[in-house]
Design a protein around this motif. Structure first.
Motif, PDB file in Angstrom:
ATOM      1  N   MET A   6     -10.824  -6.006   6.813  1.00 40.39           N
ATOM      2  CA  MET A   6      -9.899  -5.120   6.100  1.00 40.39           C
ATOM      3  C   MET A   6      -9.169  -5.890   5.002  1.00 40.39           C
ATOM      4  O   MET A   6      -9.034  -5.408   3.880  1.00 40.39           O
ATOM      5  CB  MET A   6      -8.854  -4.544   7.074  1.00 40.39           C
ATOM      6  N   LEU A  16     -17.249   2.974   1.591  1.00 38.87           N
ATOM      7  CA  LEU A  16     -16.547   1.783   2.061  1.00 38.87           C
ATOM      8  C   LEU A  16     -16.242   1.974   3.545  1.00 38.87           C
ATOM      9  O   LEU A  16     -15.772   3.053   3.939  1.00 38.87           O
ATOM     10  CB  LEU A  16     -15.238   1.682   1.275  1.00 38.87           C
ATOM     11  N   LEU A  21      -9.289  -3.856  -8.720  1.00 36.18           N
ATOM     12  CA  LEU A  21      -9.903  -2.753  -9.486  1.00 36.18           C
ATOM     13  C   LEU A  21      -8.993  -2.285 -10.613  1.00 36.18           C
ATOM     14  O   LEU A  21      -7.780  -2.274 -10.460  1.00 36.18           O
ATOM     15  CB  LEU A  21     -10.203  -1.571  -8.557  1.00 36.18           C
ATOM     16  N   ALA A  77      -4.512   2.781   4.658  1.00 39.87           N
ATOM     17  CA  ALA A  77      -5.376   1.828   3.932  1.00 39.87           C
ATOM     18  C   ALA A  77      -6.590   2.548   3.351  1.00 39.87           C
ATOM     19  O   ALA A  77      -7.030   2.265   2.226  1.00 39.87           O
ATOM     20  CB  ALA A  77      -5.820   0.701   4.872  1.00 39.87           C
ATOM     21  N   TYR A  90      -5.545   4.566   0.355  1.00 43.06           N
ATOM     22  CA  TYR A  90      -5.339   3.617  -0.750  1.00 43.06           C
ATOM     23  C   TYR A  90      -6.684   3.268  -1.394  1.00 43.06           C
ATOM     24  O   TYR A  90      -6.830   3.272  -2.624  1.00 43.06           O
ATOM     25  CB  TYR A  90      -4.659   2.366  -0.183  1.00 43.06           C
ATOM     26  N   ALA A  91      -7.690   3.020  -0.527  1.00 44.63           N
ATOM     27  CA  ALA A  91      -9.029   2.684  -1.044  1.00 44.63           C
ATOM     28  C   ALA A  91      -9.606   3.853  -1.833  1.00 44.63           C
ATOM     29  O   ALA A  91     -10.217   3.655  -2.884  1.00 44.63           O
ATOM     30  CB  ALA A  91      -9.951   2.311   0.118  1.00 44.63           C
ATOM     31  N   LEU A  94     -13.907   1.054   6.366  1.00 46.87           N
ATOM     32  CA  LEU A  94     -12.641   0.411   6.762  1.00 46.87           C
ATOM     33  C   LEU A  94     -12.391   0.574   8.269  1.00 46.87           C
ATOM     34  O   LEU A  94     -11.247   0.537   8.720  1.00 46.87           O
ATOM     35  CB  LEU A  94     -11.481   0.994   5.954  1.00 46.87           C
ATOM     36  N   LEU A 106      -9.951  -4.393  -3.628  1.00 44.24           N
ATOM     37  CA  LEU A 106      -9.456  -3.150  -4.234  1.00 44.24           C
ATOM     38  C   LEU A 106      -8.306  -3.418  -5.198  1.00 44.24           C
ATOM     39  O   LEU A 106      -8.154  -2.761  -6.215  1.00 44.24           O
ATOM     40  CB  LEU A 106      -8.996  -2.173  -3.151  1.00 44.24           C
ATOM     41  N   ARG A 127      -7.795   3.987  -5.209  1.00 44.03           N
ATOM     42  CA  ARG A 127      -8.237   2.874  -6.056  1.00 44.03           C
ATOM     43  C   ARG A 127      -9.649   3.077  -6.595  1.00 44.03           C
ATOM     44  O   ARG A 127      -9.974   2.661  -7.705  1.00 44.03           O
ATOM     45  CB  ARG A 127      -8.196   1.570  -5.251  1.00 44.03           C
ATOM     46  N   ARG A 128     -10.504   3.694  -5.779  1.00 38.74           N
ATOM     47  CA  ARG A 128     -11.910   3.861  -6.163  1.00 38.74           C
ATOM     48  C   ARG A 128     -12.182   5.229  -6.778  1.00 38.74           C
ATOM     49  O   ARG A 128     -13.330   5.653  -6.862  1.00 38.74           O
ATOM     50  CB  ARG A 128     -12.815   3.646  -4.945  1.00 38.74           C
ATOM     51  N   ILE A 148       0.846  -1.207   0.000  1.00 36.34           N
ATOM     52  CA  ILE A 148       0.000   0.000   0.000  1.00 36.34           C
ATOM     53  C   ILE A 148       0.872   1.245   0.000  1.00 36.34           C
ATOM     54  O   ILE A 148       0.641   2.195  -0.754  1.00 36.34           O
ATOM     55  CB  ILE A 148      -0.961  -0.026   1.218  1.00 36.34           C
TER      56      ILE A 148
END
Lengths: 346, 70
Positions: free
Chosen positions: B60, A229, B70, A214, A217-218, A231, B67, A221-222, A4
């Motif tokens: 997690m 989301l 993706l 994290a 990172y999400a 987390l 992810l 990515r999104r 990550i």
């Protein structure tokens, strides 16, 4: 986690502006040096996540005036003591003979009021959705104990309307690090309508450095995709804490609220319901906001228009020792954290 | 201001609970969540807001794996 970090450091896609709207996230990002771990194409912006920083000066002025009234004591969390109103702070008021007491929990206010029933105690009820249930519990216990000398001066605000205001009026945010502890109460789904409306991701994040990385990172990515989301699943559920929501609804109703730098945003606050008006110490109509130093850019910092380092006072006239605006006073304030964590240099 | 700290419930007494924070114990308001001794809880401003679950690690890992695709 190593993957990550590598991804975030080497990201070379379109430039992204990601906003955190929780003061504790702001503080942790500085403490862990997270901004330094990211690619220059990922820019973190601090939003209006510090309740003290978004409180307008007329609210502080009212607290100062109350503390100087005979037989009245203002009870507050420590954050608020050094924040200046249009003329002075609660600390200044205390030095001038005002009665101001710092508490760690609103529930300590019950003991204070029960101990001196001939005096009036006013709790400075500032906060977001996280703290509103605590004030509801306080009122419930005050009612049960028949305490008529305990009142609240409310400046309670809610997150979704201000996020909507930022997206609508400024835009340019590619994703939100959603506030973890607000979400504990509201549930993660409260951000879904905003995510769909603006077509950007929201990630509910915990508070360790790893959890924030994290979540970033999400978000990367999104990018460009709507959706929420979670987390921070150990504490946050989709629906939140129903008992806390019910307690808040019992005592408070949505109202327009004044935010520093944004003016009054409809439906973004919580006011005591009419049937509990006897607990109110004069919270309505406290909308004026006048900075003591005209050069102070707190208002623009809070909405992400400028970075703290772009304020002409930052690091010179304005430091944590000599704060000119609320963002440099609070330990959750953007300016304080940029100064302490050296983020200004980035 | 929205800081909340995790602790462990060691005793429940009506609407109050004694919570251990790494050796320091405090009495917290427990009117918003049902708690029992041994529960890991999240406390904000003297009030228990949530009982913490242990699901974080696995949840997690699952989400991060998704992810990656993706």
């Amino acid at each position: 986690m190593t993957d990550i970090r590598t991804y975030l450091k080497n990201y070379d896609g379109p430039e992204l502006r990601l906003m955190e709207v929780c003061g504790t996230h702001t503080a942790q990002i500085s403490r862990c040096g997270i901004a330094r771990m990211l690619s220059p194409a990922i820019r973190l912006i601090s939003g209006p996540g510090c309740p003290v920083c978004v409180t307008v000066t007329s609210y502080i002025d009212r607290l100062v005036a109350l503390s100087l009234q005979p037989d009245t004591t203002v009870l507050t969390f420590g954050d608020l003591l050094r924040v200046r109103g249009s003329r002075s702070s609660l600390n200044d008021a205390k030095a001038a003979g005002g009665r101001v007491r710092m508490l760690y929990s609103p529930l300590d206010a019950l003991r204070a009021a029960a101990g001196e029933k001939d005096k009036c105690f006013v709790f400075a009820a500032v906060g977001f959705e996280t703290t509103a249930p605590v004030y509801a519990m306080l009122l419930e216990e005050a009612e049960e104990a028949g305490l008529e000398n305990l009142k609240v001066l409310t400046s309670l605000k809610t997150m979704p309307p201000v996020i909507d205001w930022i997206c609508k009026n400024q835009g340019g945010v590619d994703g939100f690090l959603a506030p973890g502890h607000v979400s504990v109460v509201t549930g993660s789904r409260i951000f879904e309508p905003l995510s769909q409306k603006y077509g950007i991701p929201f990630v509910v994040s915990g508070f360790t450095g790893e959890e924030i990385l994290a979540s970033l990172y999400a978000l990367v990515r999104r990018r460009g995709k709507a959706g929420v989301l979670n987390l921070y699943p150990s504490a946050v559920t989709e629906g939140g804490n129903a008992a806390a929501q019910k307690a808040v609804e019992r005592y408070f109703a949505p109202c327009g609220a004044a935010w520093r730098g944004m003016g009054v945003i409809p439906g973004s606050g919580l006011a005591l319901r009419e049937e509990y008006a006897r607990f109110d110490a004069g919270s309505l109509g406290l909308d004026d906001d006048r900075s003591l130093n005209p050069e102070c850019r707190c208002a623009q910092v809070l909405t992400g228009v400028v970075s703290p380092a772009e304020c002409p006072l930052f690091g010179g006239a304005c430091t944590p020792r000599t704060p000119q605006g609320a963002c440099m006073v609070s330990q959750e304030g953007s300016c304080y954290n940029y100064f302490i964590g050296g983020r200004a240099a980035q | 201001m929205c800081v909340a700290l995790p602790g462990k419930v060691i005793q429940v007494n009506g609407r109050k609970a004694t919570v251990d924070f790494s050796g320091n114990t405090l009495v917290a308001e427990a009117g918003l969540v049902k708690v029992k001794p041994g529960d890991d809880v999240l406390v904000h401003a003297g009030c228990i807001l949530q009982v913490l679950t242990e699901s974080e690690g696995k949840a997690m890992r699952d989400i991060l794996k998704e992810l990656e695709e993706l």
